[in-house]
Design a protein around this motif. Structure first.
Motif, PDB file in Angstrom:
ATOM      1  N   ALA A 165       0.828  -1.210   0.000  1.00 23.43           N
ATOM      2  CA  ALA A 165       0.000   0.000   0.000  1.00 23.43           C
ATOM      3  C   ALA A 165       0.860   1.256   0.000  1.00 23.43           C
ATOM      4  CB  ALA A 165      -0.944  -0.004   1.196  1.00 23.43           C
ATOM      5  N   GLU A 166       2.051   1.175   0.563  1.00 19.59           N
ATOM      6  CA  GLU A 166       2.975   2.307   0.535  1.00 19.59           C
ATOM      7  C   GLU A 166       3.641   2.455  -0.841  1.00 19.59           C
ATOM      8  OE1 GLU A 166       4.253   1.792   5.237  1.00 19.59           O
ATOM      9  OE2 GLU A 166       5.733   1.428   3.657  1.00 19.59           O
ATOM     10  N   LEU A 167       3.918   1.337  -1.482  1.00 17.70           N
ATOM     11  CA  LEU A 167       4.636   1.356  -2.760  1.00 17.70           C
ATOM     12  C   LEU A 167       3.737   1.618  -3.968  1.00 17.70           C
ATOM     13  CD1 LEU A 167       7.040  -1.673  -2.221  1.00 17.70           C
ATOM     14  CD2 LEU A 167       7.618   0.768  -2.114  1.00 17.70           C
ATOM     15  N   LYS A 168       2.502   1.180  -3.912  1.00 19.48           N
ATOM     16  CA  LYS A 168       1.618   1.291  -5.076  1.00 19.48           C
ATOM     17  C   LYS A 168       1.450   2.722  -5.584  1.00 19.48           C
ATOM     18  CE  LYS A 168      -0.931  -3.015  -4.980  1.00 19.48           C
ATOM     19  NZ  LYS A 168      -2.245  -3.657  -4.878  1.00 19.48           N
TER      20      LYS A 168
ATOM     21  N   PRO B 230      -3.341   0.889  -8.490  1.00 15.80           N
ATOM     22  CA  PRO B 230      -4.495   0.884  -7.585  1.00 15.80           C
ATOM     23  C   PRO B 230      -4.393  -0.271  -6.591  1.00 15.80           C
ATOM     24  CG  PRO B 230      -5.092  -0.185  -9.631  1.00 15.80           C
ATOM     25  CD  PRO B 230      -3.668   0.320  -9.804  1.00 15.80           C
ATOM     26  N   ALA B 231      -5.264  -0.253  -5.606  1.00 22.14           N
ATOM     27  CA  ALA B 231      -5.288  -1.348  -4.629  1.00 22.14           C
ATOM     28  C   ALA B 231      -5.670  -2.658  -5.311  1.00 22.14           C
ATOM     29  CB  ALA B 231      -6.258  -1.033  -3.491  1.00 22.14           C
ATOM     30  N   ARG B 232      -6.708  -2.620  -6.117  1.00 23.73           N
ATOM     31  CA  ARG B 232      -7.163  -3.843  -6.794  1.00 23.73           C
ATOM     32  C   ARG B 232      -6.600  -3.890  -8.205  1.00 23.73           C
ATOM     33  NH1 ARG B 232     -11.072  -7.464  -5.984  1.00 23.73           N
ATOM     34  NH2 ARG B 232     -12.061  -6.165  -4.413  1.00 23.73           N
ATOM     35  N   ILE B 233      -5.856  -4.943  -8.464  1.00 18.61           N
ATOM     36  CA  ILE B 233      -5.358  -5.217  -9.806  1.00 18.61           C
ATOM     37  C   ILE B 233      -5.872  -6.618 -10.143  1.00 18.61           C
ATOM     38  CG2 ILE B 233      -3.325  -5.474 -11.277  1.00 18.61           C
ATOM     39  CD1 ILE B 233      -1.836  -3.698  -9.169  1.00 18.61           C
ATOM     40  N   GLN B 234      -6.969  -6.665 -10.888  1.00 21.66           N
ATOM     41  CA  GLN B 234      -7.667  -7.937 -11.094  1.00 21.66           C
ATOM     42  C   GLN B 234      -6.777  -9.009 -11.710  1.00 21.66           C
ATOM     43  OE1 GLN B 234     -10.725  -8.517  -9.746  1.00 21.66           O
ATOM     44  NE2 GLN B 234     -10.174 -10.632 -10.208  1.00 21.66           N
ATOM     45  N   SER B 235      -5.884  -8.628 -12.602  1.00 22.20           N
ATOM     46  CA  SER B 235      -4.999  -9.632 -13.198  1.00 22.20           C
ATOM     47  C   SER B 235      -4.103 -10.267 -12.137  1.00 22.20           C
ATOM     48  CB  SER B 235      -4.154  -9.027 -14.319  1.00 22.20           C
ATOM     49  OG  SER B 235      -3.335  -7.982 -13.818  1.00 22.20           O
TER      50      SER B 235
ATOM     51  N   LEU C  48      -4.480   3.989   1.078  1.00 22.88           N
ATOM     52  CA  LEU C  48      -4.441   4.851  -0.111  1.00 22.88           C
ATOM     53  C   LEU C  48      -5.481   5.963  -0.052  1.00 22.88           C
ATOM     54  CD1 LEU C  48      -4.042   2.054  -2.811  1.00 22.88           C
ATOM     55  CD2 LEU C  48      -2.264   3.610  -1.983  1.00 22.88           C
ATOM     56  N   GLY C  49      -6.394   5.879   0.918  1.00 18.78           N
ATOM     57  CA  GLY C  49      -7.440   6.890   1.022  1.00 18.78           C
ATOM     58  C   GLY C  49      -8.514   6.738  -0.028  1.00 18.78           C
ATOM     59  N   VAL C  50      -8.694   5.519  -0.492  1.00 19.91           N
ATOM     60  CA  VAL C  50      -9.704   5.236  -1.510  1.00 19.91           C
ATOM     61  C   VAL C  50     -10.905   4.628  -0.821  1.00 19.91           C
ATOM     62  CG1 VAL C  50     -10.217   3.842  -3.552  1.00 19.91           C
ATOM     63  CG2 VAL C  50      -7.940   4.832  -3.246  1.00 19.91           C
ATOM     64  N   SER C  51     -12.080   5.125  -1.159  1.00 24.37           N
ATOM     65  CA  SER C  51     -13.300   4.543  -0.615  1.00 24.37           C
ATOM     66  C   SER C  51     -13.615   3.270  -1.382  1.00 24.37           C
ATOM     67  CB  SER C  51     -14.476   5.496  -0.742  1.00 24.37           C
ATOM     68  OG  SER C  51     -14.234   6.646   0.009  1.00 24.37           O
ATOM     69  N   PRO C  52     -13.956   2.202  -0.669  1.00 24.83           N
ATOM     70  CA  PRO C  52     -14.394   1.004  -1.387  1.00 24.83           C
ATOM     71  C   PRO C  52     -15.621   1.329  -2.223  1.00 24.83           C
ATOM     72  CG  PRO C  52     -14.250   0.597   0.996  1.00 24.83           C
ATOM     73  CD  PRO C  52     -14.013   2.063   0.761  1.00 24.83           C
TER      74      PRO C  52
END
Length: 111
Positions: free
Chosen positions: A39-42, A48-53, A95-99
């Motif tokens: 989460a610090e490196l992304k 993004p947090a979710r990378i589906q691949s 990351l401060g992203v809302s689900p």
């Protein structure tokens, strides 16, 4: 590691299971620390947090590992999907992203 067939009673077997559970928890703690670092490196890499691949790749890998070791791949997939979802939520917090929330659906108006 003692072969499972050498356990002679339930007390001894349960002791071994409890010890193994402790090792599993310790590994989960390590995995959670790695997720925190991700989460610090992304953001630095524009990810993004979710990378589906990546989710798909991890699931595929653990299913193969489970099958190769004689464990039910469906069980492993279920456990990993839960762990992955938790990990993504933790990353999103950092990351401060809302689900993603479902849209508000208005109540019926009675019309």
């Amino acid at each position: 590691m003692k072969p499972v067939t050498e356990f002679e009673n339930m007390a001894e077997l349960r002791c071994e299971i409890d010890a193994l559970d402790g090792q599993i928890v310790a590994q989960l703690v390590r995995r959670a620390a790695l997720i925190a670092r991700a989460a610090e490196l992304k953001p630095k890499e524009g990810l993004p947090a979710r990378i589906q691949s990546r989710v798909d790749e991890v699931i595929k890998n653990v299913r193969i590992k489970a099958e190769n070791q004689g464990l039910d791949p469906a069980l492993v997939e279920t456990l990993w999907r839960e762990m992955i979802e938790w990990s993504i939520l933790e990353e999103e917090k950092t990351l401060g992203v809302s689900p993603i929330q479902p849209p508000d659906i208005p109540e019926e108006t009675g019309l």
